[in-house]
Design an enzyme around this catalytic site. Sequence first.
Site, PDB file in Angstrom:
ATOM      1  N   ASP A  51      39.404  55.355  -8.141  1.00 12.37           N
ATOM      2  CA  ASP A  51      39.855  55.142  -6.763  1.00 12.37           C
ATOM      3  C   ASP A  51      39.120  56.059  -5.802  1.00 12.37           C
ATOM      4  OD1 ASP A  51      41.765  53.120  -6.555  1.00 12.37           O
ATOM      5  OD2 ASP A  51      43.377  54.417  -7.274  1.00 12.37           O
TER       6      ASP A  51
ATOM      7  N   GLU B 293      48.765  44.123  -5.792  1.00 14.06           N
ATOM      8  CA  GLU B 293      49.932  44.966  -6.119  1.00 14.06           C
ATOM      9  C   GLU B 293      51.174  44.480  -5.396  1.00 14.06           C
ATOM     10  OE1 GLU B 293      49.271  49.186  -5.986  1.00 14.06           O
ATOM     11  OE2 GLU B 293      51.402  49.642  -6.204  1.00 14.06           O
TER      12      GLU B 293
ATOM     13  N   LYS C 235      37.126  51.786  -6.643  1.00 11.20           N
ATOM     14  CA  LYS C 235      38.123  50.876  -6.065  1.00 11.20           C
ATOM     15  C   LYS C 235      38.512  51.371  -4.680  1.00 11.20           C
ATOM     16  CE  LYS C 235      42.576  50.558  -7.742  1.00 11.20           C
ATOM     17  NZ  LYS C 235      43.399  51.024  -6.603  1.00 11.20           N
TER      18      LYS C 235
ATOM     19  N   ASP D 207      44.354  56.887  -7.905  1.00 14.34           N
ATOM     20  CA  ASP D 207      44.812  58.012  -7.075  1.00 14.34           C
ATOM     21  C   ASP D 207      46.317  58.238  -7.256  1.00 14.34           C
ATOM     22  OD1 ASP D 207      45.659  55.800  -5.685  1.00 14.34           O
ATOM     23  OD2 ASP D 207      44.689  56.337  -3.787  1.00 14.34           O
TER      24      ASP D 207
HETATM   25  O1  KIV Z   1      46.339  54.450  -8.287  1.00 13.15           O
HETATM   26  C1  KIV Z   1      46.685  53.597  -9.110  1.00 13.15           C
HETATM   27  O2  KIV Z   1      47.164  53.899 -10.200  1.00 13.15           O
HETATM   28  C2  KIV Z   1      46.508  52.194  -8.748  1.00 13.15           C
HETATM   29  C3  KIV Z   1      47.142  51.175  -9.645  1.00 13.15           C
HETATM   30  C4  KIV Z   1      48.603  51.220  -9.545  1.00 13.15           C
HETATM   31  C5  KIV Z   1      46.596  49.828  -9.385  1.00 13.15           C
HETATM   32  O3  KIV Z   1      45.896  51.903  -7.778  1.00 13.15           O
END
Ligand code: KIV
Length: 271
Positions: free
Chosen positions: A90, A189, A120, A51
């Site tokens: 995401d 993270e 995710k 995201d």
């Molecule tokens: O949204 C994203 O790019 C992420 C990564 C930084 C792990 O969640």
Amino acid sequence: MSVNKEIKRVTTHTLQEMKLRGEKIAMLTSYDFSMATIVEDAGIDVILVGDSASNVMAGHETTLPITLDQMIYHASSVVRAAKKALVIVDLPFGSYQGNSKEALNSAIRIMKESGAHAVKLEGGAEIRESVERIITAGIPVMGHLGLTPQSIYKFGTYTVRAKEEAEAAKLMEDVLVLQEAGCFSIVLEKIPAKLAFNATASLKIPTIGIGAGSGCDGQVLVINDLLGLTKGFKPRFLRQYLSLYDDIKGAVSNYIKDVKSVDFPSDKEQY
Ligand code: KIV
């Protein structure tokens, strides 16, 4: 998982096996077909349709505004390019926090409409029910702990998380909750490297770090940051492999100059 019998798709089981044999997992974000094709052809293990598209593609300050429909659009473009890599998407802010039924419906939409292979979600014990419900439907789930950008207004800053003992202890509990709930992997993270190492050692499933040190089972970066496309963004954890912002700006300036001076198109570049 793959319709192409020639190519062996990376699966969640592959990642598990990589952890067991100590082979590091390389993950990168992508949001469109062209970039995903390059990332795929370079041999990446996992593509995350993050995201972070909200920031790097749409120019928002946070990840909060991106919608489920927009994530599905990005994901379906990436899936068309990914012949071997595992594609994880995401669940955007507001598409799963309400309740586990909403979470499942959002995950199903992503899987059905984009053809991705997993989703995710950000959070620990508080999203356990949603994680379990999604997995019960046959959808693999990756967790995300530490700095979780969808909660940026709760945190107040993008600084390193879990430096204090209480937050570190909660993270150590949350990784186990997510593993028990059935997650196949967890993103860590921006947390201290020692904490990420300890969390990784406590788990059977692989961890993927971003700003979490070398003790994780794999690493992820936002592709635009790695390529130096993101103007003025250079946190300590980022290794920038190119300076594409400057290169592209230079190329565009040259193009403008050539058009204005009628150098382009030349005789050879016309019919
Ligand atoms: O949204 C994203 O790019 C992420 C990564 C930084 C792990 O969640």
